[in-house]
Write a protein that holds these residues in place. Structure first.
Motif, PDB file in Angstrom:
ATOM      1  N   ILE A  31       0.864  -1.180   0.000  1.00  0.00           N
ATOM      2  CA  ILE A  31       0.000   0.000   0.000  1.00  0.00           C
ATOM      3  C   ILE A  31       0.901   1.230   0.000  1.00  0.00           C
ATOM      4  CG2 ILE A  31      -1.789   1.279   1.202  1.00  0.00           C
ATOM      5  CD1 ILE A  31      -1.312  -2.377   2.020  1.00  0.00           C
ATOM      6  N   THR A  32       0.843   2.004  -1.069  1.00  0.00           N
ATOM      7  CA  THR A  32       1.628   3.231  -1.161  1.00  0.00           C
ATOM      8  C   THR A  32       0.771   4.409  -0.708  1.00  0.00           C
ATOM      9  OG1 THR A  32       1.007   3.617  -3.474  1.00  0.00           O
ATOM     10  CG2 THR A  32       2.977   2.296  -3.063  1.00  0.00           C
ATOM     11  N   LEU A  33       1.425   5.453  -0.189  1.00  0.00           N
ATOM     12  CA  LEU A  33       0.731   6.598   0.384  1.00  0.00           C
ATOM     13  C   LEU A  33       1.149   7.869  -0.350  1.00  0.00           C
ATOM     14  CD1 LEU A  33       1.324   5.667   4.133  1.00  0.00           C
ATOM     15  CD2 LEU A  33      -0.644   5.063   2.713  1.00  0.00           C
ATOM     16  N   GLU A  34       0.159   8.691  -0.672  1.00  0.00           N
ATOM     17  CA  GLU A  34       0.429   9.946  -1.367  1.00  0.00           C
ATOM     18  C   GLU A  34      -0.333  11.089  -0.702  1.00  0.00           C
ATOM     19  OE1 GLU A  34       2.520  10.423  -3.802  1.00  0.00           O
ATOM     20  OE2 GLU A  34       3.003   8.322  -4.207  1.00  0.00           O
ATOM     21  N   ASP A  35       0.304  12.259  -0.680  1.00  0.00           N
ATOM     22  CA  ASP A  35      -0.320  13.487  -0.179  1.00  0.00           C
ATOM     23  C   ASP A  35      -0.753  13.324   1.288  1.00  0.00           C
ATOM     24  OD1 ASP A  35       0.025  14.623  -2.720  1.00  0.00           O
ATOM     25  OD2 ASP A  35      -1.886  13.789  -3.392  1.00  0.00           O
ATOM     26  N   GLU A  36      -1.192  14.401   1.864  1.00  0.00           N
ATOM     27  CA  GLU A  36      -1.656  14.394   3.251  1.00  0.00           C
ATOM     28  C   GLU A  36      -2.803  15.369   3.415  1.00  0.00           C
ATOM     29  OE1 GLU A  36       2.252  13.307   5.950  1.00  0.00           O
ATOM     30  OE2 GLU A  36       1.879  15.407   5.442  1.00  0.00           O
ATOM     31  N   ILE A  37      -3.643  15.102   4.388  1.00  0.00           N
ATOM     32  CA  ILE A  37      -4.714  16.013   4.742  1.00  0.00           C
ATOM     33  C   ILE A  37      -4.662  16.211   6.250  1.00  0.00           C
ATOM     34  CG2 ILE A  37      -6.453  14.157   4.949  1.00  0.00           C
ATOM     35  CD1 ILE A  37      -8.469  16.177   3.734  1.00  0.00           C
ATOM     36  N   MET A  38      -4.802  17.462   6.697  1.00  0.00           N
ATOM     37  CA  MET A  38      -4.735  17.769   8.115  1.00  0.00           C
ATOM     38  C   MET A  38      -6.118  17.611   8.729  1.00  0.00           C
ATOM     39  SD  MET A  38      -2.501  18.678  10.441  1.00  0.00           S
ATOM     40  CE  MET A  38      -1.182  19.657   9.731  1.00  0.00           C
ATOM     41  N   VAL A  39      -6.215  16.783   9.769  1.00  0.00           N
ATOM     42  CA  VAL A  39      -7.483  16.528  10.451  1.00  0.00           C
ATOM     43  C   VAL A  39      -7.289  16.830  11.931  1.00  0.00           C
ATOM     44  CG1 VAL A  39      -9.282  14.841  10.932  1.00  0.00           C
ATOM     45  CG2 VAL A  39      -8.001  14.703   8.787  1.00  0.00           C
ATOM     46  N   ASP A  40      -7.737  17.982  12.351  1.00  0.00           N
ATOM     47  CA  ASP A  40      -7.625  18.397  13.760  1.00  0.00           C
ATOM     48  C   ASP A  40      -6.205  18.237  14.296  1.00  0.00           C
ATOM     49  OD1 ASP A  40     -10.293  18.969  13.679  1.00  0.00           O
ATOM     50  OD2 ASP A  40     -10.938  17.255  14.862  1.00  0.00           O
ATOM     51  N   GLY A  41      -5.222  18.589  13.493  1.00  0.00           N
ATOM     52  CA  GLY A  41      -3.839  18.511  13.935  1.00  0.00           C
ATOM     53  C   GLY A  41      -3.148  17.211  13.591  1.00  0.00           C
ATOM     54  N   ILE A  42      -3.870  16.243  13.005  1.00  0.00           N
ATOM     55  CA  ILE A  42      -3.287  14.966  12.612  1.00  0.00           C
ATOM     56  C   ILE A  42      -2.996  14.989  11.112  1.00  0.00           C
ATOM     57  CG2 ILE A  42      -3.582  12.461  12.573  1.00  0.00           C
ATOM     58  CD1 ILE A  42      -5.721  12.754  14.698  1.00  0.00           C
ATOM     59  N   LYS A  43      -1.804  14.589  10.720  1.00  0.00           N
ATOM     60  CA  LYS A  43      -1.465  14.470   9.299  1.00  0.00           C
ATOM     61  C   LYS A  43      -1.824  13.058   8.840  1.00  0.00           C
ATOM     62  CE  LYS A  43       2.543  17.602   9.561  1.00  0.00           C
ATOM     63  NZ  LYS A  43       2.909  17.547  10.989  1.00  0.00           N
ATOM     64  N   ILE A  44      -2.884  12.940   8.057  1.00  0.00           N
ATOM     65  CA  ILE A  44      -3.347  11.639   7.577  1.00  0.00           C
ATOM     66  C   ILE A  44      -3.042  11.512   6.087  1.00  0.00           C
ATOM     67  CG2 ILE A  44      -5.383  10.177   7.193  1.00  0.00           C
ATOM     68  CD1 ILE A  44      -6.592  11.267   9.704  1.00  0.00           C
ATOM     69  N   PRO A  45      -2.358  10.440   5.674  1.00  0.00           N
ATOM     70  CA  PRO A  45      -2.140  10.232   4.229  1.00  0.00           C
ATOM     71  C   PRO A  45      -3.469  10.239   3.488  1.00  0.00           C
ATOM     72  CG  PRO A  45      -0.796   8.729   5.511  1.00  0.00           C
ATOM     73  CD  PRO A  45      -1.715   9.399   6.488  1.00  0.00           C
ATOM     74  N   GLN A  46      -3.526  10.971   2.376  1.00  0.00           N
ATOM     75  CA  GLN A  46      -4.803  11.194   1.691  1.00  0.00           C
ATOM     76  C   GLN A  46      -5.147  10.119   0.666  1.00  0.00           C
ATOM     77  OE1 GLN A  46      -5.178  15.082  -0.069  1.00  0.00           O
ATOM     78  NE2 GLN A  46      -7.401  14.966  -0.082  1.00  0.00           N
ATOM     79  N   GLU A  47      -4.135   9.526   0.026  1.00  0.00           N
ATOM     80  CA  GLU A  47      -4.397   8.518  -1.000  1.00  0.00           C
ATOM     81  C   GLU A  47      -3.621   7.239  -0.693  1.00  0.00           C
ATOM     82  OE1 GLU A  47      -3.978   9.659  -5.028  1.00  0.00           O
ATOM     83  OE2 GLU A  47      -4.961  11.598  -4.771  1.00  0.00           O
ATOM     84  N   ARG A  48      -4.344   6.131  -0.765  1.00  0.00           N
ATOM     85  CA  ARG A  48      -3.731   4.828  -0.573  1.00  0.00           C
ATOM     86  C   ARG A  48      -3.970   3.998  -1.827  1.00  0.00           C
ATOM     87  NH1 ARG A  48      -4.572   6.673   4.378  1.00  0.00           N
ATOM     88  NH2 ARG A  48      -3.618   5.686   6.214  1.00  0.00           N
ATOM     89  N   SER A  49      -2.898   3.548  -2.447  1.00  0.00           N
ATOM     90  CA  SER A  49      -3.008   2.696  -3.637  1.00  0.00           C
ATOM     91  C   SER A  49      -2.510   1.301  -3.295  1.00  0.00           C
ATOM     92  CB  SER A  49      -2.201   3.276  -4.803  1.00  0.00           C
ATOM     93  OG  SER A  49      -2.758   4.517  -5.221  1.00  0.00           O
ATOM     94  N   TRP A  50      -3.251   0.300  -3.759  1.00  0.00           N
ATOM     95  CA  TRP A  50      -3.022  -1.088  -3.386  1.00  0.00           C
ATOM     96  C   TRP A  50      -2.471  -1.888  -4.562  1.00  0.00           C
ATOM     97  CZ3 TRP A  50      -4.855  -2.984   1.512  1.00  0.00           C
ATOM     98  CH2 TRP A  50      -5.529  -2.022   2.272  1.00  0.00           C
ATOM     99  N   TYR A  51      -1.476  -2.744  -4.272  1.00  0.00           N
ATOM    100  CA  TYR A  51      -0.876  -3.609  -5.285  1.00  0.00           C
ATOM    101  C   TYR A  51      -0.654  -5.002  -4.685  1.00  0.00           C
ATOM    102  CZ  TYR A  51       0.304   0.949  -7.292  1.00  0.00           C
ATOM    103  OH  TYR A  51       0.243   2.230  -7.779  1.00  0.00           O
TER     104      TYR A  51
END
Length: 213
Positions: free
Chosen positions: A176-196
């Motif tokens: 599972i690769t991770l791209e970009d991030e989105i801030m959620v109440d101070g938490i940096k959560i990876p925004q895109e997960r791609s599966w292989y």
């Protein structure tokens, strides 16, 4: 006297941490420096794409402070989970399905913080590897049914990808690769997960966190 005690105790606490503990702490300091995840209350809207089917929209209403989740998948499956008590609000699946989905979304979207769960087996360090041009420390966790590897940027502490094997001997598993991030109440959560798939690297789909309320 209190300052002296702190000076004496802090080095002891640091030395008590294993190398894997230190890397996990670095990852948490990057993704959730204020320790918000255990009490996070929010709504996630996901777009889940698959190469062999239509996109799916999933809405997750989450309140970690009271162990509550409501799951709405395409308005076809709707569940509510309070602690370990599940209810099927819509669809032909059973309550066990609700718990499986709750655990799936909590674990994958709550990483690396979920590795602090009491139920997590011992975490060890595997050999360093590169993801692109970034050197990563690699955390290894052996669960009952699979073995997971988490890639943490050695410089920043950012989680860059993870993978799991159902059978390490055959190399069968998923990346599972991770791209970009989105801030959620101070938490940096990876925004895109791609599966292989592993070892074939066949693309399975991408999950995108489109909106947070």
């Amino acid at each position: 006297m209190r300052k002296l005690l702190l000076l004496l105790v802090c080095p002891l606490l640091l030395s008590a941490q294993t190398p894997a503990d230190q890397i996990l702490a670095k990852a948490k300091a990057y993704h959730d420096p204020q320790d918000i995840w255990p009490t996070l209350e929010t709504t996630f809207t996901f777009k889940e794409t698959r190469p062999d089917g239509p996109d799916r929209s999933t809405i997750i209403i989450l309140d970690n402070g009271i162990s509550y989740m409501k799951i709405n998948r395409n308005d076809e499956e709707v569940y509510e989970v309070n602690g370990e008590v599940a209810e099927v609000l819509k669809g032909d699946k059973d309550k066990a399905r609700a718990l499986v989905l709750r655990n799936y979304y909590l674990y994958l979207w709550g990483l690396p913080m979920k590795l602090y769960d009491k139920s997590t087996p011992e975490i060890s360090l595997a050999e360093d590897e590169k993801v692109g041009d970034k050197l990563c420390k690699v955390l290894r966790v052996v669960y009952e049914e699979d073995t997971w590897y988490f890639y943490i940027d050695d410089f920043s502490g950012r989680m860059l990808q993870y993978k799991f094997y159902k059978d390490e001997a055959t190399g069968k598993g998923e990346l599972i690769t991770l791209e970009d991030e989105i801030m959620v109440d101070g938490i940096k959560i990876p925004q895109e997960r791609s599966w292989y798939t592993l070892p074939e690297m066949k693309y399975l789909g991408t999950d995108i966190l489109e909106e947070v309320d």
